[in-house]
Write an enzyme that holds these catalytic residues in place. Structure first.
Site, short mmCIF file in Angstrom:
data_model
loop_
_atom_site.label_atom_id
_atom_site.label_comp_id
_atom_site.label_asym_id
_atom_site.label_seq_id
_atom_site.Cartn_x
_atom_site.Cartn_y
_atom_site.Cartn_z
N GLY A 11 -118.47 23.50 14.96
CA GLY A 11 -119.92 24.35 14.99
C GLY A 11 -120.25 23.16 13.90
O GLY A 11 -119.59 22.75 13.29
N HIS A 47 -111.42 22.55 13.58
CA HIS A 47 -112.71 20.13 13.16
C HIS A 47 -112.46 20.53 11.56
O HIS A 47 -113.02 22.26 11.74
CB HIS A 47 -113.87 21.05 13.48
CG HIS A 47 -113.83 20.82 15.27
ND1 HIS A 47 -115.46 19.97 15.25
CD2 HIS A 47 -113.29 20.26 16.17
CE1 HIS A 47 -115.30 19.48 16.40
NE2 HIS A 47 -113.87 20.06 17.23
N GLU A 54 -114.74 17.49 8.12
CA GLU A 54 -115.90 16.70 8.43
C GLU A 54 -116.34 16.63 7.37
O GLU A 54 -117.41 15.63 7.58
CB GLU A 54 -116.84 18.02 9.09
CG GLU A 54 -117.33 17.19 10.26
CD GLU A 54 -118.14 17.87 11.87
OE1 GLU A 54 -117.09 18.76 12.19
OE2 GLU A 54 -118.89 16.92 12.40
N ASP A 81 -116.02 14.53 20.80
CA ASP A 81 -116.28 15.05 20.46
C ASP A 81 -116.86 15.75 21.86
O ASP A 81 -116.76 17.79 21.47
CB ASP A 81 -117.77 14.57 19.29
CG ASP A 81 -116.95 16.07 18.35
OD1 ASP A 81 -116.64 17.37 18.16
OD2 ASP A 81 -118.14 16.23 17.44
N ASP A 82 -118.42 15.49 21.55
CA ASP A 82 -118.65 16.08 22.71
C ASP A 82 -119.62 14.56 23.56
O ASP A 82 -120.31 14.59 22.26
CB ASP A 82 -119.96 17.40 22.38
CG ASP A 82 -120.25 18.02 23.57
OD1 ASP A 82 -120.46 17.19 24.29
OD2 ASP A 82 -120.17 19.33 22.97
C1 6MZ Z 1 -111.29 9.84 31.63
N1 6MZ Z 1 -111.31 9.75 30.19
C2 6MZ Z 1 -110.42 10.49 29.93
N2 6MZ Z 1 -109.49 10.31 30.37
C3 6MZ Z 1 -108.43 10.77 29.36
N3 6MZ Z 1 -108.11 11.48 28.28
C4 6MZ Z 1 -109.31 12.09 27.96
C5 6MZ Z 1 -110.22 11.82 28.86
N4 6MZ Z 1 -111.60 12.31 28.07
C6 6MZ Z 1 -111.00 13.27 26.45
N5 6MZ Z 1 -109.61 13.07 26.88
C7 6MZ Z 1 -108.78 13.05 25.71
O1 6MZ Z 1 -109.13 14.54 25.64
C8 6MZ Z 1 -108.86 14.68 23.89
C9 6MZ Z 1 -110.77 15.34 23.88
O2 6MZ Z 1 -111.49 14.63 24.27
P1 6MZ Z 1 -112.62 14.95 23.73
O3 6MZ Z 1 -113.38 14.67 22.09
O4 6MZ Z 1 -113.38 15.29 24.93
O5 6MZ Z 1 -113.75 13.70 24.25
C10 6MZ Z 1 -108.90 13.13 23.69
O6 6MZ Z 1 -107.55 13.46 23.61
C11 6MZ Z 1 -109.38 12.35 24.94
O7 6MZ Z 1 -107.86 11.17 24.83
#
Ligand code: 6MZ
Length: 227
Positions: free
Chosen positions: A43, A70, A73, A148-149
Site C-alpha cells: 500500500g 514492502h 520503498e 508489483d501489480d
Molecule cells: C507468466 N507470468 C509469470 N510466470 C512466472 N512467474 C511469475 C509470473 N508473474 C509473476 N511471477 C513471479 O511472481 C512473483 C510476484 O510477481 P508480481 O509482482 O506479481 O509480478 C515474482 O517472483 C515473479 O517472478
C-alpha cells in the site's frame, strides 16, 4: 500451472481490517494449505504505522504464513530498521536499503522484489538507469523481478525483463539466472520448485542461447535435493 495466493494487507486501511485479513487467511490456510501461503504487506508507504500492524503479521507468521513486506520503498530509516528486525521472507521494492542492509538481506536470504515500472511510475526511482536492481546484482543480494501489480502499472513480467535488459545490458544467461532465482524464492515446496526448474530447464534447452553458460542451470538442478 499452480496458482497460490498471498492475501494483502493495505497499510492505508485501519489495523482492524488487517486483523480480519489475517484471521481469514489463517482459516483458509488450514482448508487450503497449498493455496493460501503467505501475507503481503503493501500500500501507500506514506500511510499507516508499521508497528501497529506487527501483532497481526506476527499471528500470520505463527500460523506458518510467509511474509512479503514492502520495505524501504521510501527513505524512512526508522521503519526500514523496524521491518528488517521484524523479519520477512521477501522484501517488496527495497529501494532505499543501504549497503549494510544488503549484507543483512544476503545473510538472511531475503529476496528483494524489483519492480521497475512501478518504481518509475510511482516516482520513487528517478529513471531506469538509476534503478537499484543494478546495485543489488553487483552486491549479489537475492533479487527477483516482479511487476508489483501488472494491472495497476500496466506492465507484464516479460516487459520488466525487457526493461532490465535494455537498461543494464543483462545477458540471456543473467535473465535465465534471474528466473531460476525467482523459483528459489517462491512460496512453494521444495518438490514444486524442483519441478518448476525442470520445466524451465526443458524450455531453455530449446532456446538458442547466445553464450555458453546455459548448461550451468542443468547442473544446478541436479545438484540440489529436497530434504
Ligand atoms: C507468466 N507470468 C509469470 N510466470 C512466472 N512467474 C511469475 C509470473 N508473474 C509473476 N511471477 C513471479 O511472481 C512473483 C510476484 O510477481 P508480481 O509482482 O506479481 O509480478 C515474482 O517472483 C515473479 O517472478
Amino acid at each position: 500451472m499452480k496458482v497460490k495466493l498471498l492475501p494483502s494487507i493495505n497499510r492505508g486501511e485501519p489495523v482492524s481490517v488487517s486483523e480480519e485479513t489475517v484471521a481469514l487467511s489463517v482459516d483458509f490456510c488450514k482448508l487450503y494449505p497449498d493455496i493460501i501461503v503467505g501475507i503481503d504487506f503493501s500500500g501507500n508507504p506514506n500511510k499507516g504505522n508499521f508497528e501497529e500492524f506487527m501483532p497481526a503479521l506476527t499471528l500470520a507468521r505463527k500460523h506458518g504464513l510467509m511474509l512479503a513486506i514492502h520495505c524501504a520503498e521510501i527513505p524512512n530509516r526508522s521503519e526500514i530498521k523496524q521491518m528488517l528486525m521484524f523479519g520477512m521472507s521477501r522484501c517488496g521494492h527495497g529501494t532505499y536499503l543501504t549497503s549494510a542492509d544488503y549484507a543483512y538481506m544476503k545473510q538472511h536470504n531475503i529476496a528483494v522484489e524489483c519492480c521497475l515500472t512501478s518504481n518509475i511510475k510511482s516516482g520513487t526511482v528517478e529513471s531506469l538507469q538509476y534503478h537499484h536492481i543494478k546495485r543489488l546484482i553487483e552486491a549479489e543480494v537475492p533479487r527477483v523481478l516482479c511487476t508489483d501489480d501488472s494491472g495497476v502499472f500496466d506492465t507484464t513480467l516479460s516487459n520488466e525483463f525487457y526493461l532490465a535488459t535494455e537498461a543494464f545490458g543483462l545477458t540471456q544467461t543473467q535473465c535465465i539466472d534471474l528466473t531460476m532465482e525467482a523459483i528459489d524464492h517462491a512460496f512453494a515446496s521444495c518438490e514444486e520448485k524442483q519441478n518448476l526448474k525442470i520445466q524451465l530447464d526443458a524450455f531453455i534447452s530449446q532456446m538458442t542461447v547466445k553464450d555458453n553458460r546455459v548448461h550451468k542451470t542443468k547442473r544446478y538442478i541436479e545438484k540440489k535435493t529436497c530434504e
